[in-house]
Design a protein around this motif. Sequence first.
Motif: not given
Length: 368
Positions: A2-21
């Motif tokens: 499947s080309e659908d992305p797997p269901t990964i839930s993430a928490v972004d520590l030190f997220c700042g304004v959200g670049g990594l997120t």
Amino acid sequence: MSEDPPTISAVDLFCGVGGLTHGLVRSGINVTAGVDLDPHCRYPFEANNAAPFIEQDVKDLDAATLKPYLDEGKYSLLAGCAPCQPFSTYSQGGRSKKRGMDWQLVRDFGSLVADLQPDLVTMENVVQLTDHEVFSEFLESLKGYSVSWTKVECTKIGVPQSRKRLVLLASKLGGHGLDLASQFGENPRTVREEIGKLPPINAGEQHARDPLHIASSLSETNMKRIKASKPGGTWRDWDPDLIAACHRKTTGSTYPSVYGRMEWDAPAPTITTQCFGYGNGRFGHPTQDRAISLREAAMLQTFPRNYKFLKRGEQVTFSRLGRMIGNAVPVRLGEVIGKCLSEHVRAYESGATDAVASAVPEQLGRLF
């Protein structure tokens, strides 16, 4: 497969304004929360990402607070970029002023990994981290994971600036495909490609329809200096009467990159927290007589053109916004990290994976 992305839930520590997120979201990962102690980051994080902002110091964070956010998907990811003041070439400002900054934040990140045991971990940081004992300590927190770390030159992944960063990936699902180098190979993106279509503005001017497209003012002397500057050149190109006294000294003659202009058809230099100041680096616009605007800095960090940093009617504070933009993980880097992890999980689901490590294995370290 499947080309659908797997269901990964993430928490972004030190997220700042959200670049990594924002990059992880673009890759198909569901970021369920961001954590940072800077209250000014709440609006840009939440206005651009469908996730709540948790205003808390990571050192005071307990695993029980984060666990519900990680349990929302089939797989869990703990991500983050712990500010490392001792290692950085440039001042991080802001968050480091709230308390004495050392590498304790990396240890706090490692403690949360050990307590939460997420399926996946990624840490982005300065490349100098690998030279210090704290990096080995962090690896110790990853017992039971397969681990890969790569020193990335961001021009290799489509970020239009020369920016070297360390990216660590760890997985309980084995080591197959856990290599960020598999995502490399793009042609370097240039300043012209990224910001060349923005409307022109003058030094000290703010665009009427985009409050972030604002350039800092220049003194009379600095206006003469930037007019005498060539793209890619240095202050050594100027008439002697324009050269600052500090650069006439032997100790200052080795800093040619300040008071410089960017080049249209090359990547930008590293975008720092002081990127809005013409005298702070090679931050002059290639052709307009001014430093780059905050919007241009954000776009060179690969934030989308319409990424919201300010509430309607909010006044621009150069130092605050420059810090938040300069400290951010480039969105494109976050996207590449997310794509690599998603492909790794798909490989695991298809059965093409290595045995899960029982202890920290020999790490894969590369410099590209």
